[in-house]
Design a protein around this motif. Structure first.
Motif, PDB file in Angstrom:
ATOM      1  N   GLU A   1       0.848  -1.192   0.000  1.00 32.75           N
ATOM      2  CA  GLU A   1       0.000   0.000   0.000  1.00 32.75           C
ATOM      3  C   GLU A   1       0.881   1.240   0.000  1.00 32.75           C
ATOM      4  O   GLU A   1       1.862   1.310   0.744  1.00 32.75           O
ATOM      5  N   ILE A   2       0.530   2.196  -0.821  1.00 30.10           N
ATOM      6  CA  ILE A   2       1.322   3.412  -0.952  1.00 30.10           C
ATOM      7  C   ILE A   2       0.616   4.555  -0.225  1.00 30.10           C
ATOM      8  O   ILE A   2      -0.563   4.797  -0.438  1.00 30.10           O
ATOM      9  N   SER A   3       1.373   5.238   0.641  1.00 30.69           N
ATOM     10  CA  SER A   3       0.869   6.413   1.354  1.00 30.69           C
ATOM     11  C   SER A   3       1.447   7.645   0.676  1.00 30.69           C
ATOM     12  O   SER A   3       2.666   7.760   0.541  1.00 30.69           O
ATOM     13  N   ILE A   4       0.572   8.548   0.275  1.00 34.51           N
ATOM     14  CA  ILE A   4       1.005   9.807  -0.310  1.00 34.51           C
ATOM     15  C   ILE A   4       0.673  10.897   0.693  1.00 34.51           C
ATOM     16  O   ILE A   4      -0.483  11.110   1.038  1.00 34.51           O
ATOM     17  N   MET A   5       1.716  11.547   1.160  1.00 34.42           N
ATOM     18  CA  MET A   5       1.561  12.577   2.175  1.00 34.42           C
ATOM     19  C   MET A   5       1.814  13.947   1.562  1.00 34.42           C
ATOM     20  O   MET A   5       2.683  14.078   0.710  1.00 34.42           O
ATOM     21  N   PRO A   6       1.076  14.933   1.987  1.00 32.34           N
ATOM     22  CA  PRO A   6       1.287  16.279   1.434  1.00 32.34           C
ATOM     23  C   PRO A   6       2.619  16.843   1.893  1.00 32.34           C
ATOM     24  O   PRO A   6       3.186  16.385   2.883  1.00 32.34           O
ATOM     25  N   PRO A   7       3.120  17.846   1.185  1.00 31.06           N
ATOM     26  CA  PRO A   7       4.327  18.513   1.677  1.00 31.06           C
ATOM     27  C   PRO A   7       4.081  19.040   3.084  1.00 31.06           C
ATOM     28  O   PRO A   7       2.958  19.373   3.456  1.00 31.06           O
ATOM     29  N   THR A   8       5.139  19.121   3.857  1.00 30.74           N
ATOM     30  CA  THR A   8       5.041  19.636   5.219  1.00 30.74           C
ATOM     31  C   THR A   8       4.682  21.117   5.192  1.00 30.74           C
ATOM     32  O   THR A   8       5.156  21.860   4.342  1.00 30.74           O
ATOM     33  N   GLY A   9       3.834  21.550   6.122  1.00 31.43           N
ATOM     34  CA  GLY A   9       3.509  22.960   6.243  1.00 31.43           C
ATOM     35  C   GLY A   9       4.749  23.750   6.639  1.00 31.43           C
ATOM     36  O   GLY A   9       5.765  23.191   7.069  1.00 31.43           O
ATOM     37  N   SER A  10       4.669  25.048   6.504  1.00 31.20           N
ATOM     38  CA  SER A  10       5.828  25.910   6.751  1.00 31.20           C
ATOM     39  C   SER A  10       6.385  25.758   8.163  1.00 31.20           C
ATOM     40  O   SER A  10       7.594  25.593   8.360  1.00 31.20           O
ATOM     41  N   GLU A  11       5.507  25.828   9.173  1.00 32.11           N
ATOM     42  CA  GLU A  11       5.976  25.715  10.549  1.00 32.11           C
ATOM     43  C   GLU A  11       6.596  24.344  10.802  1.00 32.11           C
ATOM     44  O   GLU A  11       7.686  24.237  11.364  1.00 32.11           O
ATOM     45  N   GLY A  12       5.912  23.296  10.365  1.00 28.29           N
ATOM     46  CA  GLY A  12       6.435  21.945  10.544  1.00 28.29           C
ATOM     47  C   GLY A  12       7.745  21.732   9.809  1.00 28.29           C
ATOM     48  O   GLY A  12       8.658  21.075  10.306  1.00 28.29           O
ATOM     49  N   GLY A  13       7.855  22.313   8.610  1.00 30.88           N
ATOM     50  CA  GLY A  13       9.090  22.205   7.849  1.00 30.88           C
ATOM     51  C   GLY A  13      10.251  22.877   8.558  1.00 30.88           C
ATOM     52  O   GLY A  13      11.388  22.389   8.528  1.00 30.88           O
ATOM     53  N   ASN A  14       9.971  24.008   9.212  1.00 33.12           N
ATOM     54  CA  ASN A  14      11.007  24.691   9.980  1.00 33.12           C
ATOM     55  C   ASN A  14      11.466  23.831  11.147  1.00 33.12           C
ATOM     56  O   ASN A  14      12.660  23.684  11.400  1.00 33.12           O
TER      57      ASN A  14
END
Length: 194
Positions: A40-53
């Motif tokens: 099974e393949i999980s596709i996750m959205p790009p990390t939000g700005s705060e989370g990416g920081n």
């Protein structure tokens, strides 16, 4: 825009090979893609700005320590690893001893290396549910070579520490998290992660 992982199921008569999965991920670089042991393949959205920081702050600390220590190699969240179960996972930060990394062929190192890191760190996103991440950490703990896993729940300010064969330890609102003895002298400073 996706706010939680999208799970793709494939018929058992149409399994995606490792090469096809790697190519699929390369064609969709803006998404974080993982595959579990069932295909099974999980596709996750790009990390939000705060989370990416916050994720960047974790990677920064691990990379800086790795540069000084020299005994291993560190990886960011865009790195995929093929586990012994066939699952491909991308922890938010990872570290592997050089002696283990150097046993891989150059071809294995270029794609999704068939190795579980010695250390994995996962940062819980606001849209994540805790239990699937705990399940993922348990999956890592079953792998050869794993020595330490950290699961960071920013919302509740908890850090779950995983070590193979040991009970999970939960720290509440720590200032630092020691990664001894696996990463000698390394402490993850939580101030810029919370």
């Amino acid at each position: 825009m996706l706010s939680s992982p999208l799970i793709l199921h494939f018929p058992s008569s149409m399994p995606m090979t490792d090469e096809q999965f790697f190519d699929f991920c390369q064609e969709n670089r803006d998404l974080r893609i993982e595959r579990n042991k069932y295909g099974e393949i999980s596709i996750m959205p790009p990390t939000g700005s705060e989370g990416g920081n916050r994720e960047g702050r974790i990677i920064q600390q691990v990379m800086n320590w790795t540069d000084e220590d020299g005994a291993g190699i560190a990886f960011s969240s865009s790195t995929g690893f093929k586990l012994s179960t066939g699952a491909e996972r991308s922890p938010d930060a990872a570290w592997i001893k050089l002696e283990r990394w150097n046993k891989l062929t150059p071809e294995q190192q270029i794609k999704f290396a068939p190795i579980c890191p010695d250390v994995v760190i996962e940062l819980m996103s606001p849209s994540d549910n805790l239990q699937p991440l705990k399940d993922k950490m348990w999956e890592y703990m079953q792998e050869p070579g794993i020595q330490l896993g950290l699961l960071i729940d920013r919302k509740n300010r908890h850090v779950y520490i995983y070590r193979p064969g040991e009970d999970v330890e939960c720290l509440e609102n720590p200032d630092v998290v020691s990664c001894e003895p696996v990463l000698p002298g390394f402490v993850l400073r939580m101030g810029k992660i919370w």
